[in-house]
Scaffold this active site. Structure first.
Site, PDB file in Angstrom:
ATOM      1  N   GLY A  31       1.071  -1.503  -0.274  1.00  0.00           N
ATOM      2  CA  GLY A  31       0.020   0.037   0.066  1.00  0.00           C
ATOM      3  C   GLY A  31       0.859   1.075  -0.118  1.00  0.00           C
ATOM      4  N   GLY A  36       4.804   3.664  -9.237  1.00  0.00           N
ATOM      5  CA  GLY A  36       5.419   2.607  -9.662  1.00  0.00           C
ATOM      6  C   GLY A  36       3.963   1.238  -9.370  1.00  0.00           C
ATOM      7  N   HIS A  37       3.367   1.528  -8.146  1.00  0.00           N
ATOM      8  CA  HIS A  37       2.376   0.500  -8.113  1.00  0.00           C
ATOM      9  C   HIS A  37       1.489   0.531  -9.089  1.00  0.00           C
ATOM     10  CE1 HIS A  37       3.700   1.402  -3.478  1.00  0.00           C
ATOM     11  NE2 HIS A  37       3.786   0.067  -3.609  1.00  0.00           N
ATOM     12  N   LYS A 149      12.330  -2.161  -9.318  1.00  0.00           N
ATOM     13  CA  LYS A 149      12.941  -1.812  -8.182  1.00  0.00           C
ATOM     14  C   LYS A 149      13.608  -2.711  -7.043  1.00  0.00           C
ATOM     15  CE  LYS A 149      12.862   1.160  -4.850  1.00  0.00           C
ATOM     16  NZ  LYS A 149      11.802   0.743  -3.479  1.00  0.00           N
ATOM     17  N   ASP A 150      12.311  -3.592  -7.206  1.00  0.00           N
ATOM     18  CA  ASP A 150      13.224  -5.048  -5.892  1.00  0.00           C
ATOM     19  C   ASP A 150      13.442  -6.384  -6.506  1.00  0.00           C
ATOM     20  OD1 ASP A 150      11.614  -3.766  -2.983  1.00  0.00           O
ATOM     21  OD2 ASP A 150      10.241  -3.124  -4.396  1.00  0.00           O
ATOM     22  N   SER A 185       9.241   5.450  -3.962  1.00  0.00           N
ATOM     23  CA  SER A 185       8.718   3.855  -3.079  1.00  0.00           C
ATOM     24  C   SER A 185       7.805   4.940  -1.660  1.00  0.00           C
ATOM     25  CB  SER A 185      10.683   4.398  -2.471  1.00  0.00           C
ATOM     26  OG  SER A 185      10.721   3.266  -1.004  1.00  0.00           O
ATOM     27  N   SER A 186       7.729   4.075  -1.010  1.00  0.00           N
ATOM     28  CA  SER A 186       6.267   4.439  -0.837  1.00  0.00           C
ATOM     29  C   SER A 186       7.361   5.543   0.875  1.00  0.00           C
ATOM     30  CB  SER A 186       5.451   3.236   0.370  1.00  0.00           C
ATOM     31  OG  SER A 186       4.992   2.475  -0.327  1.00  0.00           O
ATOM     32  N   ARG A 187       8.525   4.835   1.247  1.00  0.00           N
ATOM     33  CA  ARG A 187       9.379   5.424   2.293  1.00  0.00           C
ATOM     34  C   ARG A 187      10.184   6.603   1.952  1.00  0.00           C
ATOM     35  NH1 ARG A 187      10.882  -0.595   2.425  1.00  0.00           N
ATOM     36  NH2 ARG A 187      10.730  -1.039   4.641  1.00  0.00           N
TER      37      ARG A 187
HETATM   38  P1  AMP Z   1       5.710  -2.635  -2.141  1.00  0.00           P
HETATM   39  O1  AMP Z   1       4.130  -2.489  -1.494  1.00  0.00           O
HETATM   40  O2  AMP Z   1       6.545  -1.765  -1.480  1.00  0.00           O
HETATM   41  O3  AMP Z   1       5.688  -3.817  -1.208  1.00  0.00           O
HETATM   42  O4  AMP Z   1       5.839  -3.096  -3.509  1.00  0.00           O
HETATM   43  C1  AMP Z   1       4.474  -3.473  -3.982  1.00  0.00           C
HETATM   44  C2  AMP Z   1       5.449  -3.974  -5.789  1.00  0.00           C
HETATM   45  O5  AMP Z   1       5.395  -2.827  -6.633  1.00  0.00           O
HETATM   46  C3  AMP Z   1       6.623  -4.481  -5.563  1.00  0.00           C
HETATM   47  O6  AMP Z   1       6.570  -5.936  -6.925  1.00  0.00           O
HETATM   48  C4  AMP Z   1       7.814  -3.636  -6.273  1.00  0.00           C
HETATM   49  O7  AMP Z   1       8.176  -4.304  -6.559  1.00  0.00           O
HETATM   50  C5  AMP Z   1       6.657  -2.953  -6.453  1.00  0.00           C
HETATM   51  N1  AMP Z   1       6.931  -1.483  -6.639  1.00  0.00           N
HETATM   52  C6  AMP Z   1       7.569  -0.414  -5.560  1.00  0.00           C
HETATM   53  N2  AMP Z   1       8.013   0.385  -6.167  1.00  0.00           N
HETATM   54  C7  AMP Z   1       8.269   0.292  -7.339  1.00  0.00           C
HETATM   55  C8  AMP Z   1       8.259   1.343  -8.087  1.00  0.00           C
HETATM   56  N3  AMP Z   1       9.296   2.543  -8.405  1.00  0.00           N
HETATM   57  N4  AMP Z   1       8.595   0.870  -9.965  1.00  0.00           N
HETATM   58  C9  AMP Z   1       7.604  -0.274 -10.202  1.00  0.00           C
HETATM   59  N5  AMP Z   1       7.579  -1.355  -9.214  1.00  0.00           N
HETATM   60  C10 AMP Z   1       7.960  -0.924  -7.979  1.00  0.00           C
END
Ligand code: AMP
Length: 289
Positions: A31, A36-37, A149-150, A185-187
């Site tokens: 969330g 990106g999401h 990204k990850d 990034s959410s962070r």
């Molecule tokens: P997270 O909410 O951070 O766990 O991310 C959920 C999904 O979104 C994971 O597959 C991440 O790799 C992807 N994600 C996060 N940040 C990015 C970004 N900047 N670009 C593309 N995918 C992203």
């Protein structure tokens, strides 16, 4: 958009979807959405009939000293954002739903979970693999969408899916970046204005390294040294690691050949940022170290 909180309800809806022969794309997230999401969701909408998004901040992938309590959350904002993307199902399970009492089963993707970020975050990828395996069993999608990204997460989850015969395709979507290159990034909202101004140095250093490798630089240590120097010279970021590994196996590289993954983790204050680039090099560059 269906907003679903229980596995029973999720399965009821997805049963109807499958009966119609519709293709299901799944985007697991924690969330606090950003572009990106959304890019993962858009890709899923393009390639599948139904897009399922989960929002679950998985406690099992945070270490005791990590930022689980401080992780940004705003489900109202998230819901509004993804309604606009025409997401079909939003799955928001609670801790009780994901890990009922007496939960005992974990998935450990050995070796590759313990390098790079895993070295500094023991148990992190065990938590990630466990929750994604569970979510895959709940949703049973045709395609799982992950972000580049990850990068290590992608390799760990691809290995898990292959080793455990999950009948799912995996699609990796490029890293979405701010205009100045900072990986979304959410962070990022945790960065002070000074840290935010400095953070784009990470991608600049990675791009500079990629240019040098393409121009024939063959020394892994020189490339890593160059990145470290750029980051320390132009920011107050504290480097956790910079590594040059094979993008498919995460093995450290001695020869700059094949799919090269340069990955890094850097602290800006309390905020840990990661980023990476993949550089495909057909012929081996001359090794100098
Ligand atoms: P997270 O909410 O951070 O766990 O991310 C959920 C999904 O979104 C994971 O597959 C991440 O790799 C992807 N994600 C996060 N940040 C990015 C970004 N900047 N670009 C593309 N995918 C992203």
């Amino acid at each position: 958009m269906h907003i679903v909180k229980t596995i029973k309800n999720l399965r009821q809806i997805l049963h109807q979807v499958r009966r119609k022969g519709q293709k299901i794309g799944f985007v697991p997230t924690m969330g606090y959405f950003h572009e990106g999401h959304l890019s993962l969701m858009r890709q899923a909408k393009k390639e599948c009939d139904i897009c399922v998004v989960s929002v679950y901040v998985n406690p099992k992938q945070f270490g005791p000293k990590e930022d689980l309590g401080r992780y940004p959350r705003d489900i109202k904002r998230d819901t509004m954002m993804i309604k606009k993307e025409n997401v079909d199902i939003l799955f928001i399970p609670s801790d009780n739903v994901v890990y009922p009492n007496c939960y005992l089963t974990y998935i450990d993707v050995e070796k590759i979970s313990n390098t790079l970020c895993g070295q500094y975050r023991p148990g992190h990828f065990k938590g990630v693999a466990t929750v994604v395996a569970k979510l895959l069993n709940m949703v049973q999608p045709d395609v799982l969408y992950l972000g580049q990204k990850d990068a290590q997460q992608v390799v760990v989850l691809k290995t898990m899916a292959a080793d455990l015969n999950f009948p799912v395709g995996i699609r990796v979507v490029p890293t979405a970046r701010e205009k100045d290159g900072l990986a979304m990034s959410s962070r990022n909202i945790r960065l002070s204005s000074q840290e935010r101004a400095q953070a784009p140095v990470l991608y600049k250093a990675l791009k500079d390294a990629a240019r040098h490798i393409k121009a024939g630089e063959g020394s892994v240590s020189k490339i890593i040294g160059r990145i470290q120097k750029t980051i320390t010279q132009y920011s107050s970021g504290k480097i956790q690691y910079v590594a040059c590994v094979d993008a498919d196996t995460l093995e450290p590289l001695k020869i700059l050949k094949g799919n090269i993954l340069i990955a890094l983790a850097v602290f800006f204050g309390k905020t840990r940022l990661i980023d990476n680039v993949i550089i495909p090099i057909k012929k081996s560059n001359k090794v100098q170290n």
